[in-house]
Design a protein around this motif. Structure first.
Motif, PDB file in Angstrom:
ATOM      1  N   GLN A  61     -89.650 -26.719  57.047  1.00  0.00           N
ATOM      2  CA  GLN A  61     -90.408 -25.660  56.392  1.00  0.00           C
ATOM      3  C   GLN A  61     -91.342 -24.966  57.385  1.00  0.00           C
ATOM      4  O   GLN A  61     -91.444 -23.743  57.410  1.00  0.00           O
ATOM      5  CB  GLN A  61     -91.220 -26.223  55.231  1.00  0.00           C
ATOM      6  N   MET A  62     -92.008 -25.747  58.229  1.00  0.00           N
ATOM      7  CA  MET A  62     -92.909 -25.174  59.224  1.00  0.00           C
ATOM      8  C   MET A  62     -92.139 -24.304  60.212  1.00  0.00           C
ATOM      9  O   MET A  62     -92.619 -23.239  60.605  1.00  0.00           O
ATOM     10  CB  MET A  62     -93.665 -26.286  59.955  1.00  0.00           C
ATOM     11  N   CYS A  63     -90.962 -24.754  60.618  1.00  0.00           N
ATOM     12  CA  CYS A  63     -90.134 -23.960  61.529  1.00  0.00           C
ATOM     13  C   CYS A  63     -89.766 -22.634  60.875  1.00  0.00           C
ATOM     14  O   CYS A  63     -89.843 -21.585  61.512  1.00  0.00           O
ATOM     15  CB  CYS A  63     -88.862 -24.714  61.900  1.00  0.00           C
ATOM     16  N   GLN A  64     -89.382 -22.695  59.618  1.00  0.00           N
ATOM     17  CA  GLN A  64     -89.005 -21.479  58.903  1.00  0.00           C
ATOM     18  C   GLN A  64     -90.182 -20.519  58.806  1.00  0.00           C
ATOM     19  O   GLN A  64     -90.037 -19.319  59.029  1.00  0.00           O
ATOM     20  CB  GLN A  64     -88.498 -21.841  57.510  1.00  0.00           C
ATOM     21  N   GLU A  65     -91.369 -21.046  58.512  1.00  0.00           N
ATOM     22  CA  GLU A  65     -92.563 -20.208  58.405  1.00  0.00           C
ATOM     23  C   GLU A  65     -92.927 -19.561  59.732  1.00  0.00           C
ATOM     24  O   GLU A  65     -93.441 -18.448  59.775  1.00  0.00           O
ATOM     25  CB  GLU A  65     -93.737 -21.034  57.881  1.00  0.00           C
ATOM     26  N   GLU A  66     -92.662 -20.260  60.837  1.00  0.00           N
ATOM     27  CA  GLU A  66     -92.978 -19.739  62.162  1.00  0.00           C
ATOM     28  C   GLU A  66     -91.846 -18.903  62.742  1.00  0.00           C
ATOM     29  O   GLU A  66     -91.975 -18.353  63.832  1.00  0.00           O
ATOM     30  CB  GLU A  66     -93.307 -20.894  63.120  1.00  0.00           C
ATOM     31  N   GLY A  67     -90.718 -18.862  62.040  1.00  0.00           N
ATOM     32  CA  GLY A  67     -89.578 -18.096  62.524  1.00  0.00           C
ATOM     33  C   GLY A  67     -88.888 -18.738  63.702  1.00  0.00           C
ATOM     34  O   GLY A  67     -88.325 -18.054  64.561  1.00  0.00           O
ATOM     35  N   MET A  68     -88.940 -20.052  63.773  1.00  0.00           N
ATOM     36  CA  MET A  68     -88.344 -20.797  64.882  1.00  0.00           C
ATOM     37  C   MET A  68     -87.235 -21.686  64.337  1.00  0.00           C
ATOM     38  O   MET A  68     -87.411 -22.332  63.309  1.00  0.00           O
ATOM     39  CB  MET A  68     -89.410 -21.674  65.559  1.00  0.00           C
ATOM     40  N   SER A  69     -86.116 -21.692  65.020  1.00  0.00           N
ATOM     41  CA  SER A  69     -85.021 -22.550  64.583  1.00  0.00           C
ATOM     42  C   SER A  69     -85.285 -23.993  65.029  1.00  0.00           C
ATOM     43  O   SER A  69     -86.076 -24.247  65.944  1.00  0.00           O
ATOM     44  CB  SER A  69     -83.695 -22.072  65.166  1.00  0.00           C
ATOM     45  N   ILE A  70     -84.607 -24.903  64.375  1.00  0.00           N
ATOM     46  CA  ILE A  70     -84.708 -26.322  64.741  1.00  0.00           C
ATOM     47  C   ILE A  70     -84.195 -26.514  66.170  1.00  0.00           C
ATOM     48  O   ILE A  70     -84.754 -27.295  66.936  1.00  0.00           O
ATOM     49  CB  ILE A  70     -83.911 -27.199  63.753  1.00  0.00           C
TER      50      ILE A  70
ATOM     51  N   VAL B 225     -96.282 -27.391  69.381  1.00  0.00           N
ATOM     52  CA  VAL B 225     -95.318 -26.318  69.597  1.00  0.00           C
ATOM     53  C   VAL B 225     -95.400 -25.291  68.474  1.00  0.00           C
ATOM     54  O   VAL B 225     -95.363 -24.085  68.719  1.00  0.00           O
ATOM     55  CB  VAL B 225     -93.879 -26.881  69.713  1.00  0.00           C
ATOM     56  N   LEU B 226     -95.526 -25.767  67.244  1.00  0.00           N
ATOM     57  CA  LEU B 226     -95.562 -24.843  66.111  1.00  0.00           C
ATOM     58  C   LEU B 226     -96.942 -24.279  65.913  1.00  0.00           C
ATOM     59  O   LEU B 226     -97.132 -23.241  65.339  1.00  0.00           O
ATOM     60  CB  LEU B 226     -95.083 -25.553  64.828  1.00  0.00           C
TER      61      LEU B 226
END
Length: 53
Positions: A9-18, A52-53
């Motif tokens: 969810q945090m990756c999605q919110e930051e626009g970063m892929s896994i 990182v996030l």
């Protein structure tokens, strides 16, 4: 909600892929996905993810 769900969810919110997150952490994409799948992230890894996030 599991830790893995929160990381995703945090990756999605930051626009970063896994995959990009895994690269930033110095891990292979496949290894990182497996850790998420098994929900076996260490405290150190969680701190690195937060940085990182």
């Amino acid at each position: 909600m599991t830790t893995s769900d929160l990381v995703k969810q945090m990756c999605q919110e930051e626009g970063m892929s896994i995959a990009v997150l895994a690269k930033e952490l110095g891990q292979s994409r496949q290894n990182f996905y497996k850790k998420l799948q098994r929900d076996t992230l260490t405290l150190t890894e969680l701190k690195e993810i937060a940085n990182v996030l």
